[in-house]
Motif scaffolding. Structure first.
Motif, PDB file in Angstrom:
ATOM      1  N   SER A 110       3.855  -4.464  -4.771  1.00 57.00           N
ATOM      2  CA  SER A 110       3.352  -3.036  -4.221  1.00 57.00           C
ATOM      3  C   SER A 110       5.346  -2.777  -3.395  1.00 57.00           C
ATOM      4  O   SER A 110       5.494  -3.648  -3.610  1.00 57.00           O
ATOM      5  CB  SER A 110       2.705  -3.324  -2.605  1.00 57.00           C
ATOM      6  OG  SER A 110       3.141  -3.873  -2.218  1.00 57.00           O
ATOM      7  N   ALA A 111       5.361  -1.293  -3.803  1.00 55.28           N
ATOM      8  CA  ALA A 111       6.682  -1.073  -3.470  1.00 55.28           C
ATOM      9  C   ALA A 111       6.932   0.545  -2.450  1.00 55.28           C
ATOM     10  O   ALA A 111       6.121   0.627  -3.278  1.00 55.28           O
ATOM     11  CB  ALA A 111       7.380  -1.239  -4.638  1.00 55.28           C
ATOM     12  N   ILE A 112       7.625   0.431  -1.885  1.00 52.98           N
ATOM     13  CA  ILE A 112       7.958   2.433  -0.967  1.00 52.98           C
ATOM     14  C   ILE A 112       9.190   2.764  -1.977  1.00 52.98           C
ATOM     15  O   ILE A 112       9.571   2.138  -2.081  1.00 52.98           O
ATOM     16  CB  ILE A 112       7.700   2.255   0.798  1.00 52.98           C
ATOM     17  CG1 ILE A 112       6.414   1.928   1.294  1.00 52.98           C
ATOM     18  CG2 ILE A 112       8.460   3.540   0.488  1.00 52.98           C
ATOM     19  CD1 ILE A 112       5.439   2.788   0.233  1.00 52.98           C
ATOM     20  N   GLU A 113       8.853   3.615  -2.828  1.00 51.87           N
ATOM     21  CA  GLU A 113       9.794   4.659  -3.481  1.00 51.87           C
ATOM     22  C   GLU A 113      10.193   5.351  -2.591  1.00 51.87           C
ATOM     23  O   GLU A 113       9.924   6.546  -2.902  1.00 51.87           O
ATOM     24  CB  GLU A 113       9.406   4.595  -4.615  1.00 51.87           C
ATOM     25  CG  GLU A 113       8.783   3.864  -6.088  1.00 51.87           C
ATOM     26  CD  GLU A 113       9.425   2.152  -6.135  1.00 51.87           C
ATOM     27  OE1 GLU A 113      11.246   2.513  -5.998  1.00 51.87           O
ATOM     28  OE2 GLU A 113       9.452   1.167  -7.324  1.00 51.87           O
ATOM     29  N   LEU A 126       5.779  15.717  -4.158  1.00 49.80           N
ATOM     30  CA  LEU A 126       6.024  14.735  -3.001  1.00 49.80           C
ATOM     31  C   LEU A 126       7.699  15.848  -2.324  1.00 49.80           C
ATOM     32  O   LEU A 126       7.926  15.278  -1.286  1.00 49.80           O
ATOM     33  CB  LEU A 126       6.973  12.994  -3.490  1.00 49.80           C
ATOM     34  CG  LEU A 126       5.854  12.621  -4.277  1.00 49.80           C
ATOM     35  CD1 LEU A 126       6.540  11.712  -4.957  1.00 49.80           C
ATOM     36  CD2 LEU A 126       4.981  12.271  -2.568  1.00 49.80           C
ATOM     37  N   GLY A 127       8.179  16.178  -2.330  1.00 51.84           N
ATOM     38  CA  GLY A 127       9.615  17.418  -2.245  1.00 51.84           C
ATOM     39  C   GLY A 127      10.470  15.845  -2.239  1.00 51.84           C
ATOM     40  O   GLY A 127      10.491  15.462  -3.104  1.00 51.84           O
ATOM     41  N   ASP A 128      11.166  15.561  -0.953  1.00 48.78           N
ATOM     42  CA  ASP A 128      11.791  14.099  -0.964  1.00 48.78           C
ATOM     43  C   ASP A 128      10.825  13.315  -0.428  1.00 48.78           C
ATOM     44  O   ASP A 128      11.623  12.725   0.426  1.00 48.78           O
ATOM     45  CB  ASP A 128      12.897  15.189   0.701  1.00 48.78           C
ATOM     46  CG  ASP A 128      14.306  16.296   0.106  1.00 48.78           C
ATOM     47  OD1 ASP A 128      14.051  16.128  -1.271  1.00 48.78           O
ATOM     48  OD2 ASP A 128      14.704  16.819   1.031  1.00 48.78           O
ATOM     49  N   GLY A 129       9.761  14.005  -0.165  1.00 49.68           N
ATOM     50  CA  GLY A 129       9.094  11.994  -0.048  1.00 49.68           C
ATOM     51  C   GLY A 129       8.629  10.964  -0.675  1.00 49.68           C
ATOM     52  O   GLY A 129       9.240  10.933  -1.436  1.00 49.68           O
ATOM     53  N   ALA A 130       8.428  10.068   0.183  1.00 51.85           N
ATOM     54  CA  ALA A 130       8.447   8.913  -1.281  1.00 51.85           C
ATOM     55  C   ALA A 130       7.133   8.477  -1.176  1.00 51.85           C
ATOM     56  O   ALA A 130       5.952   9.579  -1.121  1.00 51.85           O
ATOM     57  CB  ALA A 130       8.916   7.447   0.235  1.00 51.85           C
ATOM     58  N   GLY A 155       3.165   9.080   2.722  1.00 54.96           N
ATOM     59  CA  GLY A 155       2.605  10.008   3.923  1.00 54.96           C
ATOM     60  C   GLY A 155       1.061   9.847   3.856  1.00 54.96           C
ATOM     61  O   GLY A 155       0.662   9.866   5.049  1.00 54.96           O
ATOM     62  N   LEU A 156       0.035   9.843   2.657  1.00 50.73           N
ATOM     63  CA  LEU A 156      -1.194   9.628   2.621  1.00 50.73           C
ATOM     64  C   LEU A 156      -2.093   8.760   2.060  1.00 50.73           C
ATOM     65  O   LEU A 156      -3.274   8.543   2.713  1.00 50.73           O
ATOM     66  CB  LEU A 156      -1.879  10.491   1.191  1.00 50.73           C
ATOM     67  CG  LEU A 156      -1.035  12.287   0.856  1.00 50.73           C
ATOM     68  CD1 LEU A 156      -1.608  12.916  -0.432  1.00 50.73           C
ATOM     69  CD2 LEU A 156      -1.886  13.020   2.746  1.00 50.73           C
ATOM     70  N   LEU A 225      -3.472  12.902  -4.787  1.00 47.21           N
ATOM     71  CA  LEU A 225      -3.495  11.612  -4.426  1.00 47.21           C
ATOM     72  C   LEU A 225      -2.657  10.570  -4.764  1.00 47.21           C
ATOM     73  O   LEU A 225      -1.798  10.108  -4.628  1.00 47.21           O
ATOM     74  CB  LEU A 225      -4.735  11.973  -3.640  1.00 47.21           C
ATOM     75  CG  LEU A 225      -4.935  10.293  -3.539  1.00 47.21           C
ATOM     76  CD1 LEU A 225      -4.443   9.896  -2.282  1.00 47.21           C
ATOM     77  CD2 LEU A 225      -6.275   9.629  -3.816  1.00 47.21           C
ATOM     78  N   GLN A 226      -2.505  10.643  -6.500  1.00 47.84           N
ATOM     79  CA  GLN A 226      -2.155   9.799  -7.112  1.00 47.84           C
ATOM     80  C   GLN A 226      -2.237  10.139  -8.927  1.00 47.84           C
ATOM     81  O   GLN A 226      -3.342  10.685  -8.926  1.00 47.84           O
ATOM     82  CB  GLN A 226      -3.272   8.474  -7.123  1.00 47.84           C
ATOM     83  CG  GLN A 226      -4.780   8.297  -7.690  1.00 47.84           C
ATOM     84  CD  GLN A 226      -5.012   7.100  -7.628  1.00 47.84           C
ATOM     85  OE1 GLN A 226      -4.254   5.941  -7.869  1.00 47.84           O
ATOM     86  NE2 GLN A 226      -5.616   6.158  -7.592  1.00 47.84           N
ATOM     87  N   ILE A 227      -1.115   9.535  -8.780  1.00 43.12           N
ATOM     88  CA  ILE A 227      -1.430   8.846 -11.235  1.00 43.12           C
ATOM     89  C   ILE A 227      -1.400   7.872 -10.829  1.00 43.12           C
ATOM     90  O   ILE A 227      -0.100   7.153 -10.732  1.00 43.12           O
ATOM     91  CB  ILE A 227       0.347   9.689 -11.495  1.00 43.12           C
ATOM     92  CG1 ILE A 227       0.038  11.228 -10.891  1.00 43.12           C
ATOM     93  CG2 ILE A 227       1.008   9.457 -12.749  1.00 43.12           C
ATOM     94  CD1 ILE A 227       1.819  11.669 -11.106  1.00 43.12           C
TER      95      ILE A 227
END
Length: 252
Positions: A110-113, A126-130, A155-156, A225-227
């Protein structure tokens, strides 16, 4: 039909081509469970190769539990159950399984990109979101069925990776963080040979085929929500793509 291959394409072994051909015949039902494979000599003549090459191809199929050798009788197509996985507005593997098996997910990574791939950022708005990336292997009754990469709007889904590690289920993990429902907005399906990493994680021999789905799930209000990019072992699953507009009502 006779197929002769005296020289395989560069970089791809002859035994893998033969295994591919026989695997397709088995998965398609052309060679049903219990059917006897032709003798090595007949297969060698069909493909224009040495018997040792045929032997290596059949050994690969045996490693995948598609065929079984019976001493003194020959090699036969093994009994195998194909899971029909129905993909509709609300796609849950547990619904496809019913009481026929137990599914469990294992988190590989798992990783926050902070800078996700452009396609992911665009489709998840996402815009500038992770984004949160989860790498998962799913098993049914202990046997690998799929390997997937899931991308979420970070963020969700706070704490989702930890919840998934505890539950082994994306749906259960989402419910644990307060997302009780989500729907499938889009699915595409393709097929290709498994990568080395997929073969290792799914217990496949080189040259095995995987079915690959690319999907977008949203919250019920349409928020992305997810890809997911999921590689299924081709001889263990059949994908039934439903029509979302006919399935929305009455699903849970």
């Amino acid at each position: 039909m006779t197929t002769a291959r005296s020289r395989p394409p560069s970089g791809y072994s002859a035994w893998r081509l033969i295994a591919d051909e026989l695997r397709r015949e088995i998965v398609s039902g052309a060679r049903p469970p219990g059917a006897k494979l032709p003798p090595e000599g007949e297969l060698a003549e069909r493909f224009g190769v040495h018997r040792n090459t045929v032997r290596q191809a059949v050994a690969a199929l045996a490693a995948e539990h598609l065929v079984v050798a019976r001493r003194g009788s020959g090699t036969f197509v093994a009994e195998h159950t194909v899971l029909v996985h129905r993909i509709g507005a609300r796609t849950r593997l547990s619904d496809s399984l019913g009481r026929r098996g137990r599914a469990a997910g294992r988190l590989l990574e798992s990783a926050i990109e902070s800078v996700p791939p452009a396609e992911i950022a665009e489709r998840l708005l996402l815009g500038d979101g992770a984004s949160l990336r989860l790498e998962i292997v799913l098993t049914v009754d202990g046997r690998p069925l799929s390997r997937a990469t899931h991308w979420f709007a970070a963020g969700l889904v706070p704490g989702l990776a930890e919840r998934f590690s505890a539950t082994g289920s994306i749906t259960a993990a989402l419910r644990a963080i307060g997302i009780d429902d989500y729907v499938r907005a889009a699915t595409t399906v393709g097929a290709r040979h498994a990568t080395a990493a997929e073969a290792a994680d799914l217990g496949l021999s080189a040259g095995s085929v995987v079915l690959v789905t690319r999907s977008l799930d949203t919250l019920t209000d349409g928020t992305p929500l997810q890809i997911g990019v999921t590689s299924f072992v081709a001889d263990r699953v059949e994908l039934d793509i439903g029509h979302a507009d006919l399935e929305w009502d009455g699903q849970d």
